[in-house]
Design a protein around this motif. Structure first.
Motif, PDB file in Angstrom:
ATOM      1  N   MET A   1       0.818  -1.209   0.000  1.00 47.88           N
ATOM      2  CA  MET A   1       0.000   0.000   0.000  1.00 47.88           C
ATOM      3  C   MET A   1       0.855   1.264   0.000  1.00 47.88           C
ATOM      4  N   ILE A   2       2.002   1.203   0.659  1.00 48.97           N
ATOM      5  CA  ILE A   2       2.916   2.342   0.597  1.00 48.97           C
ATOM      6  C   ILE A   2       3.389   2.548  -0.839  1.00 48.97           C
ATOM      7  N   VAL A   3       3.745   1.451  -1.508  1.00 49.14           N
ATOM      8  CA  VAL A   3       4.156   1.536  -2.913  1.00 49.14           C
ATOM      9  C   VAL A   3       3.025   2.097  -3.767  1.00 49.14           C
ATOM     10  N   GLY A   4       1.799   1.592  -3.553  1.00 50.93           N
ATOM     11  CA  GLY A   4       0.659   2.070  -4.326  1.00 50.93           C
ATOM     12  C   GLY A   4       0.352   3.530  -4.079  1.00 50.93           C
ATOM     13  N   THR A   5       0.467   3.969  -2.822  1.00 50.75           N
ATOM     14  CA  THR A   5       0.202   5.369  -2.485  1.00 50.75           C
ATOM     15  C   THR A   5       1.210   6.287  -3.168  1.00 50.75           C
ATOM     16  N   VAL A   6       2.482   5.891  -3.132  1.00 44.05           N
ATOM     17  CA  VAL A   6       3.522   6.694  -3.790  1.00 44.05           C
ATOM     18  C   VAL A   6       3.252   6.782  -5.288  1.00 44.05           C
ATOM     19  N   ALA A   7       2.856   5.644  -5.894  1.00 48.59           N
ATOM     20  CA  ALA A   7       2.581   5.625  -7.329  1.00 48.59           C
ATOM     21  C   ALA A   7       1.403   6.522  -7.673  1.00 48.59           C
ATOM     22  N   PHE A   8       0.318   6.437  -6.901  1.00 49.44           N
ATOM     23  CA  PHE A   8      -0.850   7.278  -7.150  1.00 49.44           C
ATOM     24  C   PHE A   8      -0.527   8.744  -6.920  1.00 49.44           C
ATOM     25  N   GLY A   9       0.274   9.022  -5.861  1.00 47.77           N
ATOM     26  CA  GLY A   9       0.663  10.408  -5.602  1.00 47.77           C
ATOM     27  C   GLY A   9       1.481  10.992  -6.739  1.00 47.77           C
ATOM     28  N   ALA A  10       2.383  10.185  -7.296  1.00 47.75           N
ATOM     29  CA  ALA A  10       3.196  10.656  -8.426  1.00 47.75           C
ATOM     30  C   ALA A  10       2.322  10.937  -9.638  1.00 47.75           C
ATOM     31  N   LEU A  11       1.343  10.053  -9.895  1.00 51.48           N
ATOM     32  CA  LEU A  11       0.428  10.279 -11.019  1.00 51.48           C
ATOM     33  C   LEU A  11      -0.397  11.542 -10.805  1.00 51.48           C
ATOM     34  N   GLY A  12      -0.796  11.776  -9.549  1.00 52.17           N
ATOM     35  CA  GLY A  12      -1.559  12.987  -9.261  1.00 52.17           C
ATOM     36  C   GLY A  12      -0.745  14.253  -9.447  1.00 52.17           C
ATOM     37  N   LEU A  13       0.516  14.217  -9.017  1.00 49.95           N
ATOM     38  CA  LEU A  13       1.379  15.393  -9.153  1.00 49.95           C
ATOM     39  C   LEU A  13       1.664  15.719 -10.614  1.00 49.95           C
ATOM     40  N   THR A  14       1.752  14.695 -11.462  1.00 51.43           N
ATOM     41  CA  THR A  14       2.022  14.925 -12.880  1.00 51.43           C
ATOM     42  C   THR A  14       0.756  15.267 -13.662  1.00 51.43           C
ATOM     43  N   GLY A  15      -0.406  15.171 -13.005  1.00 45.68           N
ATOM     44  CA  GLY A  15      -1.670  15.469 -13.683  1.00 45.68           C
ATOM     45  C   GLY A  15      -2.237  14.307 -14.459  1.00 45.68           C
ATOM     46  N   ALA A  16      -1.563  13.141 -14.408  1.00 44.13           N
ATOM     47  CA  ALA A  16      -2.073  11.975 -15.128  1.00 44.13           C
ATOM     48  C   ALA A  16      -3.298  11.385 -14.456  1.00 44.13           C
ATOM     49  N   LEU A  17      -3.458  11.631 -13.159  1.00 44.89           N
ATOM     50  CA  LEU A  17      -4.603  11.124 -12.410  1.00 44.89           C
ATOM     51  C   LEU A  17      -5.269  12.302 -11.708  1.00 44.89           C
ATOM     52  N   PRO A  18      -6.494  12.682 -12.109  1.00 50.59           N
ATOM     53  CA  PRO A  18      -7.182  13.824 -11.485  1.00 50.59           C
ATOM     54  C   PRO A  18      -7.365  13.610  -9.991  1.00 50.59           C
ATOM     55  N   MET A  19      -7.094  14.645  -9.226  1.00 54.32           N
ATOM     56  CA  MET A  19      -7.211  14.596  -7.770  1.00 54.32           C
ATOM     57  C   MET A  19      -8.090  15.747  -7.293  1.00 54.32           C
ATOM     58  N   HIS A  20      -9.304  15.417  -6.905  1.00 54.34           N
ATOM     59  CA  HIS A  20     -10.232  16.421  -6.371  1.00 54.34           C
ATOM     60  C   HIS A  20     -10.847  15.858  -5.099  1.00 54.34           C
ATOM     61  N   ALA A  21     -10.943  16.689  -4.059  1.00 51.76           N
ATOM     62  CA  ALA A  21     -11.516  16.236  -2.796  1.00 51.76           C
ATOM     63  C   ALA A  21     -12.230  17.388  -2.119  1.00 51.76           C
ATOM     64  N   THR A  22     -13.262  17.058  -1.342  1.00 51.83           N
ATOM     65  CA  THR A  22     -13.975  18.030  -0.517  1.00 51.83           C
ATOM     66  C   THR A  22     -13.928  17.542   0.925  1.00 51.83           C
ATOM     67  N   PHE A  23     -14.031  18.473   1.869  1.00 49.18           N
ATOM     68  CA  PHE A  23     -13.848  18.091   3.265  1.00 49.18           C
ATOM     69  C   PHE A  23     -15.001  18.581   4.135  1.00 49.18           C
ATOM     70  N   GLY A  24     -16.193  18.537   3.563  1.00 54.42           N
ATOM     71  CA  GLY A  24     -17.387  18.889   4.326  1.00 54.42           C
ATOM     72  C   GLY A  24     -18.162  17.639   4.682  1.00 54.42           C
ATOM     73  N   GLN A  25     -19.452  17.800   4.864  1.00 56.93           N
ATOM     74  CA  GLN A  25     -20.306  16.666   5.185  1.00 56.93           C
ATOM     75  C   GLN A  25     -20.736  15.969   3.900  1.00 56.93           C
ATOM     76  N   VAL A  26     -20.978  14.655   3.997  1.00 56.40           N
ATOM     77  CA  VAL A  26     -21.387  13.855   2.845  1.00 56.40           C
ATOM     78  C   VAL A  26     -22.648  13.080   3.203  1.00 56.40           C
ATOM     79  N   ASP A  27     -23.356  12.630   2.179  1.00 59.17           N
ATOM     80  CA  ASP A  27     -24.531  11.783   2.381  1.00 59.17           C
ATOM     81  C   ASP A  27     -24.080  10.332   2.439  1.00 59.17           C
ATOM     82  N   PHE A  28     -24.393   9.660   3.545  1.00 56.63           N
ATOM     83  CA  PHE A  28     -24.046   8.252   3.693  1.00 56.63           C
ATOM     84  C   PHE A  28     -25.194   7.517   4.366  1.00 56.63           C
ATOM     85  N   SER A  29     -25.716   6.530   3.658  1.00 60.25           N
ATOM     86  CA  SER A  29     -26.809   5.705   4.174  1.00 60.25           C
ATOM     87  C   SER A  29     -28.000   6.548   4.626  1.00 60.25           C
TER      88      SER A  29
END
Length: 337
Positions: A201-229
């Motif tokens: 998982m550390i390897v996977g996180t580093v790989a995904f982070g690198a893709l996000g930094l290069t723009g190859a993998l879109p990274m968007h997040a919100t930090f408010g409330q969400v609808d769940f169940s």
């Protein structure tokens, strides 16, 4: 060659079902995040990154007593374990999820998931080519039944748009899934399941982070409330669900199950993830399964049962051959003394 060890099959099945059940919660948790504006890449990156942190302390505790053994094994052992972790992290963890999310951008979720679970058939083919485990009639029948059931559970009877590029992404996800089961069952790796999962998982996180930094993998997040169940809750609730249940626990249980059962049986039991995903979507999201989905569930359970019976028969035959070989070798050993 991976064999089911005596007395391990019951525990292996328990771990496999627990892994499938917890993996099956990921869709429900992820839906609340994606609906709130999270990109799939961001959700997956945070999922495996937090899971790696959750597993880090117990992984270090398990790894510390093993360090003398790894050092004594020399550079070949360290290189083999490191190479396995990197392949597992890049292909089975990061790659499989990335390929799947690319597939769902072009295909319906049902078609993409069906293509990914063709990885179970790839596992059977790999066991045949690499280990000489030619599939017998029960395995073939179980494979066909399980795939038919998977199609029914995913309710693919409607109009589906098929995109060639999307199909290729889905098949790539199938390869990642097959690698997950095959490498999870790798008995020669001295790393415990918790250490293996955390490092990957550390390897996977580093790989995904690198893709996000290069723009190859879109990274968007919100930090408010969400609808769940049906309720408004903090974004931390689905994140912790994804990380602790659907990643940390699910991967550790899955690796343990594969080592106890072997790649083929573990992969077929893993098909029950679809049943659990449908069940959790029904309970938490109100997505009621239809009659065809229930029939499909019966096909999947039947297919898993056939493959399991075939594996038990093969294990019994191998045990008998070993016993007979021992009986034949014993008089020769006595005579030599």
């Amino acid at each position: 060659m991976v064999r089911v060890r005596p007395g391990s099959s019951g525990a292996g099945l328990v771990f496999a079902v627990m892994s499938a059940a917890t993996f099956g919660t990921s869709g429900t948790f992820a839906t609340s995040l994606i609906d709130a504006g999270w990109s799939p890449g961001a959700a997956v990156t945070v999922r495996i990154g937090v899971a790696a942190l959750v597993l880090l302390v117990p992984a270090l505790v398990q790894l510390r007593p093993m360090l003398p053994t790894l050092r004594a094994g020399g550079r070949p052992l360290l290189l083999r374990s490191g190479r396995l972790v990197i392949i597992y992290g890049l292909v089975a963890v990061a790659g499989c999820q990335l390929f799947y999310f690319h597939a769902v951008q072009r295909l319906s979720v049902g078609v993409a998931l069906l293509l990914e679970y063709l990885g179970v058939v790839l596992v059977v083919g790999w066991m045949w080519l690499a280990h000489g485990h030619r599939p017998r009639r029960l395995t073939v029948a179980g494979s066909v039944g399980a795939l038919v059931g998977l199609g029914l559970v995913l309710d693919l009877t409607g109009h589906q748009h098929v995109d060639l590029v999307g199909v290729l992404w889905g098949l790539s996800a199938a390869v990642g899934l097959a690698v997950y089961f095959v490498l999870s069952a790798h008995e020669e790796d001295p790393l415990p399941p918790i250490v293996m999962a955390c490092a990957a998982m550390i390897v996977g996180t580093v790989a995904f982070g690198a893709l996000g930094l290069t723009g190859a993998l879109p990274m968007h997040a919100t930090f408010g409330q969400v609808d769940f169940s049906g309720h408004r809750t903090s974004w931390l609730v689905p994140i912790l669900g994804l990380a602790v249940l659907a990643a940390a626990f699910a991967y550790v249980a899955g690796i343990t199950a594969a080592r106890l059962l072997g790649a083929k049986v573990a992969s077929f039991v893993g098909l029950t993830e679809v049943l659990f995903a449908v069940l959790f979507a029904w309970l938490l999201l109100g997505q009621l399964p239809g009659g065809l989905q229930l029939v499909g569930g019966a096909f999947i359970v039947g297919g898993v049962t056939l493959v399991r019976l075939d594996e038990l028969g093969r294990a019994g035959a191998d045990s008998l051959e070993d016993e007979l070989a021992g009986e034949q070798a014993r008089p020769a050993a006595v005579g030599a003394g």
